[in-house]
Design a protein around this motif. Sequence first.
Motif, mmCIF file in Angstrom:
data_model
loop_
_atom_site.group_PDB
_atom_site.id
_atom_site.type_symbol
_atom_site.label_atom_id
_atom_site.label_comp_id
_atom_site.label_asym_id
_atom_site.label_seq_id
_atom_site.Cartn_x
_atom_site.Cartn_y
_atom_site.Cartn_z
ATOM 1 N N LEU A 36 78.440 13.775 97.042
ATOM 2 C CA LEU A 36 78.839 13.842 95.783
ATOM 3 C C LEU A 36 77.682 13.135 95.036
ATOM 4 O O LEU A 36 77.216 12.235 95.118
ATOM 5 N N VAL A 37 77.321 14.246 93.891
ATOM 6 C CA VAL A 37 76.112 13.643 93.276
ATOM 7 C C VAL A 37 76.553 13.755 91.709
ATOM 8 O O VAL A 37 77.574 14.728 91.297
ATOM 9 N N ARG A 38 75.881 13.317 90.829
ATOM 10 C CA ARG A 38 76.180 13.380 89.394
ATOM 11 C C ARG A 38 74.694 14.115 88.963
ATOM 12 O O ARG A 38 73.512 13.722 89.417
ATOM 13 N N ILE A 39 74.813 15.109 88.027
ATOM 14 C CA ILE A 39 73.597 15.655 87.433
ATOM 15 C C ILE A 39 73.657 15.653 85.963
ATOM 16 O O ILE A 39 74.499 15.632 85.391
ATOM 17 N N GLU A 40 72.393 15.957 85.521
ATOM 18 C CA GLU A 40 72.069 16.169 83.950
ATOM 19 C C GLU A 40 70.858 17.086 83.480
ATOM 20 O O GLU A 40 70.053 17.439 84.656
ATOM 21 N N ASP A 270 65.588 8.003 83.492
ATOM 22 C CA ASP A 270 64.970 7.180 84.567
ATOM 23 C C ASP A 270 65.754 7.338 85.724
ATOM 24 O O ASP A 270 65.091 6.908 86.773
ATOM 25 N N LEU A 271 67.184 7.266 85.765
ATOM 26 C CA LEU A 271 67.726 7.217 87.061
ATOM 27 C C LEU A 271 67.450 8.294 88.157
ATOM 28 O O LEU A 271 67.769 8.242 89.133
ATOM 29 N N SER A 272 66.758 9.348 87.317
ATOM 30 C CA SER A 272 66.711 10.791 88.525
ATOM 31 C C SER A 272 65.189 10.562 89.111
ATOM 32 O O SER A 272 65.030 11.253 90.068
ATOM 33 N N VAL A 319 69.026 17.966 86.751
ATOM 34 C CA VAL A 319 68.449 16.868 87.965
ATOM 35 C C VAL A 319 69.511 15.893 88.490
ATOM 36 O O VAL A 319 70.571 15.624 87.747
ATOM 37 N N VAL A 320 69.429 15.670 89.655
ATOM 38 C CA VAL A 320 70.284 14.484 90.118
ATOM 39 C C VAL A 320 70.214 13.101 89.577
ATOM 40 O O VAL A 320 68.822 12.847 89.551
#
Length: 342
Positions: A36-40, A270-272, A319-320
């Motif tokens: 499971l990932v979060r993307i933007e 920066d989290l990516s 991006v993840v």
Amino acid sequence: MKRNGKYGLLSLAFIASIISCTDKNKTGDEVDEKPLVRIEKVTSQDVPQSQDFTANVQANVVNNISPSVQMRIKDIKVEIGDRVNKGQVLVLLDKTSLIQQKTQLDNLQLEYDRLEELFKVGGASKQAVDQMKTQLDVARSSYENLSENTQLISPITGVVTARNYDNGDMYGGNPILTIEQITPVKLLVHVSESFYTKVKKGMDVKVKLDVFGDQEFIGKVSLIYPTIDPATRTFPVEVKLANTDGKVRPGMFARATMDFGVKKHVVTPDLSVIKQSGSGDRYIYVYKDGKVTYNKVELGRQIGNKYEVISGISDGDEVVVAGQSRLTNGMEVEVEKDSAEK
């Protein structure tokens, strides 16, 4: 006995079927499970192309005050920290040697005048007159040199930063005084080769000094060195600060910021950004069509909690930003609903 055997076989078959079903369900769950990932979604924006450099403050001019001949020091009129003006007398030297040289010069002048009179009436040769003239010229030059060195004058307006002798000492080679001009001061900044065509003489440079916190000073590029150091791939740039109040002193640590306009670049959270262990490389997982790809990126400036990306991802990429620890290149993933709707 036969009846019991039949029931035993049925029991074994039933248990086997349960185990088989259990194994199938377990295998099915493992196959269907996706990280499971979060993307933007990232976008391009105008990013200021400013660059920070470090340097030490230097005096604009440094003068070492010394006589040209060995003489005894009679009186040093200034101390370390004193401000001096151009043309001010700084040091008086003993005149004994000057007096002796003046006496020798006067005697040689009389001898030359007498020999020249004799030559006019045929009592001396032209060669003798020429030899005496040479001795007279040498003596006069030595006298003038000593005369100039009986007092030492400041060639600049500045501050005394070193004193190496006391009154009565014999000058022995080291400068008697050092005078530094600190209005203005200068910074020698080593700028990366990639900015060579962008640095212009006269351009403003923002300068901060650790000792003054966030106070900002404005300097100007006064000199651009014409060659690039092949070892460091940098070139020196001289930046001058007016320093009219004299607050900035040589030796202070400075941070100089040069502004090179703006460029449109992708900006990513920066989290990516993932740092590859064992190297300085940076990577970002990009999501597309249910899978992620591992893209190497070149980063620029950090802007708050985001990074400028020079290359590696494009405008509009997703991006993840969470869940990267379980990912590998090309892996299928499941996206959090909240992030997929953004």
